[in-house]
Enzyme design. Structure first.
Site, PDB file in Angstrom:
ATOM      1  N   ARG A 127      28.045 -10.277   0.591  1.00  0.00           N
ATOM      2  CA  ARG A 127      27.036 -11.109   1.099  1.00  0.00           C
ATOM      3  C   ARG A 127      26.495 -11.944  -0.127  1.00  0.00           C
ATOM      4  O   ARG A 127      26.402 -11.380  -1.204  1.00  0.00           O
ATOM      5  CB  ARG A 127      25.974 -10.786   2.241  1.00  0.00           C
ATOM      6  CG  ARG A 127      24.988  -9.513   1.585  1.00  0.00           C
ATOM      7  CD  ARG A 127      24.550  -9.244   2.766  1.00  0.00           C
ATOM      8  NE  ARG A 127      23.618  -7.867   2.183  1.00  0.00           N
ATOM      9  CZ  ARG A 127      23.848  -6.600   2.376  1.00  0.00           C
ATOM     10  NH1 ARG A 127      25.053  -6.367   2.699  1.00  0.00           N
ATOM     11  NH2 ARG A 127      23.132  -5.623   2.011  1.00  0.00           N
ATOM     12  N   ASP A 128      25.885 -13.382   0.307  1.00  0.00           N
ATOM     13  CA  ASP A 128      24.895 -13.945  -0.425  1.00  0.00           C
ATOM     14  C   ASP A 128      25.643 -14.777  -1.762  1.00  0.00           C
ATOM     15  O   ASP A 128      25.209 -14.521  -2.653  1.00  0.00           O
ATOM     16  CB  ASP A 128      23.688 -13.176  -0.838  1.00  0.00           C
ATOM     17  CG  ASP A 128      23.169 -12.207   0.125  1.00  0.00           C
ATOM     18  OD1 ASP A 128      23.103 -12.426   1.388  1.00  0.00           O
ATOM     19  OD2 ASP A 128      22.715 -11.173  -0.211  1.00  0.00           O
ATOM     20  N   ASP A 156      20.002  -3.498  -3.344  1.00  0.00           N
ATOM     21  CA  ASP A 156      19.786  -3.078  -1.948  1.00  0.00           C
ATOM     22  C   ASP A 156      19.105  -1.747  -1.876  1.00  0.00           C
ATOM     23  O   ASP A 156      18.117  -1.212  -0.959  1.00  0.00           O
ATOM     24  CB  ASP A 156      20.851  -3.141  -1.279  1.00  0.00           C
ATOM     25  CG  ASP A 156      20.994  -3.252   0.023  1.00  0.00           C
ATOM     26  OD1 ASP A 156      19.737  -3.376   0.818  1.00  0.00           O
ATOM     27  OD2 ASP A 156      22.076  -2.742   1.031  1.00  0.00           O
ATOM     28  N   THR A 189      22.021 -15.367   3.982  1.00  0.00           N
ATOM     29  CA  THR A 189      21.574 -15.819   2.700  1.00  0.00           C
ATOM     30  C   THR A 189      22.533 -16.790   2.217  1.00  0.00           C
ATOM     31  O   THR A 189      23.768 -16.334   2.280  1.00  0.00           O
ATOM     32  CB  THR A 189      20.709 -14.999   1.885  1.00  0.00           C
ATOM     33  OG1 THR A 189      19.367 -14.874   2.230  1.00  0.00           O
ATOM     34  CG2 THR A 189      20.639 -15.393   0.384  1.00  0.00           C
ATOM     35  N   GLU A 249      22.767  -7.528  -3.540  1.00  0.00           N
ATOM     36  CA  GLU A 249      22.557  -8.646  -2.586  1.00  0.00           C
ATOM     37  C   GLU A 249      21.945  -9.710  -3.662  1.00  0.00           C
ATOM     38  O   GLU A 249      21.380  -9.761  -4.726  1.00  0.00           O
ATOM     39  CB  GLU A 249      21.275  -8.252  -1.688  1.00  0.00           C
ATOM     40  CG  GLU A 249      21.535  -6.947  -0.932  1.00  0.00           C
ATOM     41  CD  GLU A 249      20.581  -6.861   0.061  1.00  0.00           C
ATOM     42  OE1 GLU A 249      20.750  -6.835   1.309  1.00  0.00           O
ATOM     43  OE2 GLU A 249      19.083  -6.862  -0.310  1.00  0.00           O
ATOM     44  N   GLN A 269      15.254 -17.600   5.711  1.00  0.00           N
ATOM     45  CA  GLN A 269      15.552 -16.605   6.753  1.00  0.00           C
ATOM     46  C   GLN A 269      14.539 -16.567   7.678  1.00  0.00           C
ATOM     47  O   GLN A 269      13.611 -16.321   7.087  1.00  0.00           O
ATOM     48  CB  GLN A 269      16.060 -15.139   6.135  1.00  0.00           C
ATOM     49  CG  GLN A 269      17.267 -15.273   4.987  1.00  0.00           C
ATOM     50  CD  GLN A 269      18.494 -15.236   5.585  1.00  0.00           C
ATOM     51  OE1 GLN A 269      18.967 -14.186   6.267  1.00  0.00           O
ATOM     52  NE2 GLN A 269      19.159 -16.384   5.782  1.00  0.00           N
ATOM     53  N   MET A 272       9.747 -14.234   8.285  1.00  0.00           N
ATOM     54  CA  MET A 272      10.716 -14.980   7.135  1.00  0.00           C
ATOM     55  C   MET A 272      11.110 -13.946   6.225  1.00  0.00           C
ATOM     56  O   MET A 272      10.348 -13.011   5.788  1.00  0.00           O
ATOM     57  CB  MET A 272       9.486 -15.948   6.512  1.00  0.00           C
ATOM     58  CG  MET A 272      10.380 -16.819   5.411  1.00  0.00           C
ATOM     59  SD  MET A 272       9.251 -18.044   4.716  1.00  0.00           S
ATOM     60  CE  MET A 272       7.756 -17.201   3.925  1.00  0.00           C
ATOM     61  N   ASN A 273      12.229 -14.282   5.513  1.00  0.00           N
ATOM     62  CA  ASN A 273      12.674 -13.221   4.396  1.00  0.00           C
ATOM     63  C   ASN A 273      13.129 -14.427   3.341  1.00  0.00           C
ATOM     64  O   ASN A 273      12.425 -15.216   2.819  1.00  0.00           O
ATOM     65  CB  ASN A 273      13.263 -12.232   4.654  1.00  0.00           C
ATOM     66  CG  ASN A 273      14.623 -12.272   5.579  1.00  0.00           C
ATOM     67  OD1 ASN A 273      14.653 -12.620   6.528  1.00  0.00           O
ATOM     68  ND2 ASN A 273      15.692 -11.708   5.085  1.00  0.00           N
ATOM     69  N   ASP A 274      14.414 -14.309   2.836  1.00  0.00           N
ATOM     70  CA  ASP A 274      14.737 -14.761   1.763  1.00  0.00           C
ATOM     71  C   ASP A 274      14.658 -16.302   1.754  1.00  0.00           C
ATOM     72  O   ASP A 274      14.948 -16.883   2.627  1.00  0.00           O
ATOM     73  CB  ASP A 274      16.361 -14.655   1.474  1.00  0.00           C
ATOM     74  CG  ASP A 274      16.873 -12.797   1.720  1.00  0.00           C
ATOM     75  OD1 ASP A 274      15.992 -12.150   1.960  1.00  0.00           O
ATOM     76  OD2 ASP A 274      17.996 -12.768   1.745  1.00  0.00           O
TER      77      ASP A 274
HETATM   78  N1  DQQ Z   1      18.682 -10.621   3.580  1.00  0.00           N
HETATM   79  C1  DQQ Z   1      19.819 -11.270   4.250  1.00  0.00           C
HETATM   80  C2  DQQ Z   1      20.979 -11.034   3.475  1.00  0.00           C
HETATM   81  C3  DQQ Z   1      20.492 -10.528   2.214  1.00  0.00           C
HETATM   82  C4  DQQ Z   1      19.357  -9.841   2.412  1.00  0.00           C
HETATM   83  C5  DQQ Z   1      19.859 -11.190   5.512  1.00  0.00           C
HETATM   84  C6  DQQ Z   1      18.390  -9.460   1.436  1.00  0.00           C
HETATM   85  O1  DQQ Z   1      21.787 -11.984   3.339  1.00  0.00           O
HETATM   86  O2  DQQ Z   1      21.599  -9.717   1.624  1.00  0.00           O
HETATM   87  O3  DQQ Z   1      18.379 -11.603   6.026  1.00  0.00           O
HETATM   88  O4  DQQ Z   1      16.863  -9.565   1.767  1.00  0.00           O
END
Ligand code: DQQ
Length: 530
Positions: free
Chosen positions: A145-146, A234, A82, A201, A38, A20-22
């Site tokens: 992104r995001d 980032d 994200t 990000e 994520q 898992m991430n964001d």
């Molecule tokens: N994680 C996502 C991106 C974001 C990054 C991809 C930040 O959208 O920029 O998994 O951890």
């Protein structure tokens, strides 16, 4: 793998397995809090990014639901990255997210619930006209992104902002206007730009009330508000924020203090933390912050464990009108429903160089409140110190605090502590730190000393609140002015062997500690009985 079982947390949100991430698109709908995130369905390392989905009545107990979105279109086949939710006044829910296309171009896509009357929002429809935004001229195709939650301007148009980078090193946030979320106009210039901060990000942008204890809807603005701009850098993988003013006519944000601008000043969390995102909880009128606690062990270990990462306990965010310089973050009140029995300790004396055990029984799931008073017993020096020397680095006035997730012999321990310093510039500074260097005997775990200064006002005692959950320690100083999260991997201080201690490594002060410590129950985090 049984060997790693104790490292699972008991009340932090985490999928049953894999990576898992964001946090993505948090929102409240028909009595349920929704968290998307994520997720890699196939492995405990990043990849195949899909939107996991979970719901909760109280932000503490969670049900896992089927994936909300999977990478299955040319415009997101390399990952459903994200994004953020916007709740429209007519009740519609708009979800904007980044897709990584078949050509690895970052584009923004629109999705919405198939059935708004479903409180669980199980099915999501990707807009057939996707993508709704492609990288504009001057922006790299892999640096776009995001998208944020939308906010409504005085002209009746919605705005969103998206982080990027220009001229190699300038972190920027682009602003788009829209009326329908399908077509957009890019505004000239940027919401804000900071040289030297690199790619931004997961930008987050929201108002806070200058006075008052309520959160604000993302569209709120006016003389009683400030705006927070947050970027996840980032280059350094650090979440930075700054307070400032947003002009909805020019669509520019200006920091209160240019020296503490986004990316060069305050951090959201000084520990293991990234890609945070807030949402406005219209039910309880508060703004809630989620953040991703990333791993400190190796990818090999993650693969062997079969899982990686947890989310923080959601935190309510407010402007600190006492200092005027920072946010306050505080665990949502619902965590108190996990409290079991508590133990009080009154004015425990900790002499210089000593460690005092706190007899509380099991010490793996705790909500700790600790207040410290100091009494000078010999001359203090004027010194320059910060957190970097850790808990063993002695000076006149500090460090002192608690040792969490420690075993009886102190072969493993994580000190969370204050370090007041009579600094050479004539001021008294107070650092708030966490020292992970002795947190684990496991050799391949990344261990660091975290921390920063915390504002302490005239007449205030030093106070910390610390949430302990087996391998996660979330620490809040002075009501949440400075916050840091640790991911530790004890090998000895586990289950019944974990203990709690007080320590004082100052040379010139006696410390008196007053504490209230709750045992915390585990949360139910499991599949929804569909
Ligand atoms: N994680 C996502 C991106 C974001 C990054 C991809 C930040 O959208 O920029 O998994 O951890």
């Amino acid at each position: 793998n049984a060997m790693f079982y104790w490292q699972r947390t008991a009340y932090h949100f985490q999928p049953e397995r894999n990576w898992m991430n964001d946090p993505d698109g948090p929102l409240f709908h028909m009595g349920w809090y929704h968290l998307f995130y994520q997720y890699n369905p196939d492995s405990a390392v990043w990849g195949n990014i899909t939107w996991g989905h979970a719901v909760s009545r109280d932000l503490i107990h969670w049900f896992h639901l089927p994936f909300a979105m999977v990478p299955d279109q040319w415009y997101d086949i390399n990952g459903v990255w994200t994004g953020s939710a916007t709740l429209l006044p007519d009740g519609q829910i708009v979800m904007l997210y980044t897709g990584d296309t078949i050509d690895s171009v970052q584009v923004q896509n629109l999705a919405y619930p198939a059935n708004l009357s479903d409180p669980l929002l199980i099915d999501w429809i990707k807009y057939p006209g996707n993508p709704v935004l492609v990288p504009p001229p001057g922006i790299e195709t892999d640096e776009f992104r995001d998208p944020t939650t939308g906010w409504l301007g005085p002209d009746g148009k919605w705005r969103i902002t998206i982080g990027s980078r220009v001229n190699e090193t300038i972190g920027v946030s682009l602003v788009y206007q829209t009326t329908n979320f399908t077509t957009y106009e890019l505004l000239e210039g940027f919401l804000h730009a900071v040289p030297g901060t690199g790619m931004w990000e997961c930008v987050d942008f929201y108002p806070v009330a200058i006075n008052g204890s309520l959160g604000l809807d993302t569209s709120a603005n006016g003389p009683d508000t400030k705006h927070v701009l947050k970027a996840s850098l980032d280059d350094t993988k650090i979440d930075h924020y700054a307070l400032g003013t947003y002009d909805p006519v020019t669509d520019r944000w200006t920091p209160d203090n240019p020296k503490e601008d986004v990316g060069i000043g305050l951090r959201v969390d000084y520990g293991r933390y990234y890609a945070s995102k807030t949402f406005y909880d219209q039910q309880k009128k508060r703004r809630i912050l989620w953040g991703w606690i990333n791993e400190t062990d190796t990818e090999e270990d993650d693969l062997e464990k079969g899982w990686a990462s947890v989310q923080t306990i959601p935190r309510a965010v407010l402007f600190d009108n006492k200092t005027g310089t920072n946010l306050l973050q505080w665990p949502v009140e619902e965590i108190e429903s996990l409290r079991l029995n508590s133990t009080d300790f009154e004015e425990i004396l900790i002499g210089p160089g000593s460690v005092v055990p706190l007899d509380i029984g099991v010490a793996t799931q705790l909500d700790i409140f600790a207040e410290f008073e100091t009494e000078l017993i010999s001359d203090s020096a004027v010194e320059e110190y910060d957190c970097s020397g850790g808990a063993v680095d002695r000076s006149s006035l500090g460090p002192f605090g608690i040792l969490v997730i420690a075993d009886q012999t102190l072969s493993e321990l994580t000190p969370v502590f204050f370090r007041p310093v009579n600094s050479t510039d004539g001021t008294l500074k107070t650092y708030f730190c966490a020292d992970e260097t002795r947190s684990s005997k496991a050799p391949d775990v990344f261990k660091q000393v975290y921390g920063s200064t915390v504002p302490v006002l005239e007449g205030e005692k030093l106070g910390m609140r610390v949430l302990v959950d087996h391998s996660i320690v979330e620490s809040f100083a002075q009501g949440g002015r400075t916050v840091m999260t640790s991911r530790i991997y004890p090998t000895e201080a586990i289950y019944g062997a974990a203990r709690l201690f007080l320590f004082n490594n100052a040379t010139s002060v006696n410390v008196k500690a007053t504490l209230k410590i709750w045992q915390l129950n585990s949360a139910f985090i499991r599949p929804f009985p569909l």
